[in-house]
Write an enzyme that holds these catalytic residues in place. Sequence first.
Site, PDB file in Angstrom:
ATOM      1  CG  HIS A  13      14.829   5.405 -18.666  1.00 36.08           C
ATOM      2  ND1 HIS A  13      14.322   5.216 -20.027  1.00 36.08           N
ATOM      3  CD2 HIS A  13      13.712   5.610 -17.901  1.00 36.08           C
ATOM      4  CE1 HIS A  13      13.151   5.607 -20.135  1.00 36.08           C
ATOM      5  NE2 HIS A  13      12.547   5.366 -18.890  1.00 36.08           N
ATOM      6  CG  HIS A  15       9.953   7.928 -15.105  1.00 32.92           C
ATOM      7  ND1 HIS A  15       9.544   8.647 -16.029  1.00 32.92           N
ATOM      8  CD2 HIS A  15      10.336   6.739 -15.602  1.00 32.92           C
ATOM      9  CE1 HIS A  15       9.729   8.096 -17.393  1.00 32.92           C
ATOM     10  NE2 HIS A  15      10.214   6.876 -17.126  1.00 32.92           N
ATOM     11  CE  LYS A  99      11.644   8.288 -23.467  1.00 36.18           C
ATOM     12  NZ  LYS A  99      11.532   7.914 -21.799  1.00 36.18           N
ATOM     13  CG  HIS A 136       8.236   5.180 -24.854  1.00 36.41           C
ATOM     14  ND1 HIS A 136       8.212   4.796 -23.355  1.00 36.41           N
ATOM     15  CD2 HIS A 136       7.304   4.208 -25.521  1.00 36.41           C
ATOM     16  CE1 HIS A 136       7.210   3.949 -23.271  1.00 36.41           C
ATOM     17  NE2 HIS A 136       6.743   3.367 -24.490  1.00 36.41           N
ATOM     18  CG  HIS A 174      11.859   1.494 -21.733  1.00 35.17           C
ATOM     19  ND1 HIS A 174      11.481   1.547 -22.949  1.00 35.17           N
ATOM     20  CD2 HIS A 174      11.588   2.517 -21.122  1.00 35.17           C
ATOM     21  CE1 HIS A 174      10.659   2.627 -22.796  1.00 35.17           C
ATOM     22  NE2 HIS A 174      10.836   3.105 -22.036  1.00 35.17           N
ATOM     23  CG  ASP A 247      11.031   2.737 -17.311  1.00 35.82           C
ATOM     24  OD1 ASP A 247      10.967   3.994 -16.940  1.00 35.82           O
ATOM     25  OD2 ASP A 247      10.297   2.333 -18.101  1.00 35.82           O
TER      26      ASP A 247
HETATM   27  O1  DOR Z   1       5.753   1.862 -17.279  1.00 36.22           O
HETATM   28  C1  DOR Z   1       6.228   2.869 -17.574  1.00 36.22           C
HETATM   29  N1  DOR Z   1       6.139   4.111 -16.850  1.00 36.22           N
HETATM   30  N2  DOR Z   1       6.822   3.290 -18.845  1.00 36.22           N
HETATM   31  C2  DOR Z   1       6.876   4.325 -19.280  1.00 36.22           C
HETATM   32  O2  DOR Z   1       7.436   4.856 -20.186  1.00 36.22           O
HETATM   33  C3  DOR Z   1       6.490   5.733 -18.304  1.00 36.22           C
HETATM   34  C4  DOR Z   1       6.464   5.272 -16.961  1.00 36.22           C
HETATM   35  C5  DOR Z   1       6.117   6.295 -15.932  1.00 36.22           C
HETATM   36  O3  DOR Z   1       6.495   7.610 -16.087  1.00 36.22           O
HETATM   37  O4  DOR Z   1       5.197   6.068 -15.056  1.00 36.22           O
HETATM   38 ZN    ZN Z   2      10.420   5.452 -18.595  1.00 34.23          ZN
END
Ligand code: DOR
Ligand code: ZN
Length: 347
Positions: A13, A15, A99, A136, A174, A247
């Site tokens: 996971h 980003h 997702k 999520h 998460h 995450d």
């Molecule tokens: O804290 C978070 N940031 N939770 C998420 O689900 C998305 C993520 C983000 O893309 O910044």
């Molecule tokens: Zn995330």
Amino acid sequence: MNSLTIHQPDDWHVHLRDGDMLKAVLPATAAHFGRAIIMPNLVPPVVTTAQAEAYRGRIQTALPTGSEFMPLMTLYMTDDTDADDVIAGYQAGVVKAVKLYPQHATTNSHFGISDITRAYPVLERMEAAGVPLLMHGEVTDPQVDIFDREAVFLERIFDPLVRRFAGLKVTLEHVTTQEGVDYIIAARAGIGASVTPHHLMFNRNAIFQGGIRPHYYCLPIAKREQHRLALRRAVTSGNPRFFLGTDTAPHTRTAKEAACGCAGLYVAPVALATYAQVFDEEGALDKLEAFASLNGPRHYGMPVNARRITLHREQRFVAEDVSVAGEEAVHIYRGGESVGWRVEVHA
Ligand code: DOR
Ligand code: ZN
């Protein structure tokens, strides 16, 4: 134990964002992990196989030379997701999973699912084709307290969904609560959960320690201490349903240190050191490899990485920030501190 050699972990996971931010943050993930599940919440989101393929190309272009890091792409489910495109993308090897964000649950989730039943026809097709669903796990009902959103999600959305689609592979992303941990332990086969380093490290008090601390704000929000302890027990138990998902969610300092700051921590540079610290503190370093390197591939039906890494017990100073295109700064979780483990990746 002063060093520990394990199969190379994957991050289930992350980003990675796009453009200059992608260039700034990708090296840290690619340096340690063999593969990673890439979250699709770009602006606009990655909703089609063609977009996922193009995004994968941009990630590959941004990789340091010689890197063998493999991005595993996901699609962002909307009310209008085309099941044919999902299945074709999966069968072509472009799309690894889908997702599902409840609408307005978090960063860039306004295109998310407005009503879970709207996803059911696509989920039926995914179940039949073996496409994993990543969730999520928070309800967005404003009546529900932010600290209860995961527990209520399990009851209202997750449980009915995993019962209805009894063959669907589902990840509760998460997980942050005792309720979540208990649910996953007792769930049917094919259900797993990713656990972040930071939810193992701090509880909700950290967000308010001596003032408001935007760099501890993420979603799902950190919960009470009892929940953090339940997560620690879960990951160190050896239960194969729990696996590593950082995450990693970078935002600029400007975006976080604001009257309405963004949710997300940039954890990739210290993720493995932090997990190792947690397992060490719990007297369970022997369970780290299962959590970091074996359970995820097993859940997703993929081979374990052949490459190995060694974690060395060594103090290492972490830079405060990483810079984006030489301008904006992204604060690194634990930046400005020392961490107790160094990662060596073998050839
Ligand atoms: O804290 C978070 N940031 N939770 C998420 O689900 C998305 C993520 C983000 O893309 O910044
Ligand atoms: Zn995330």
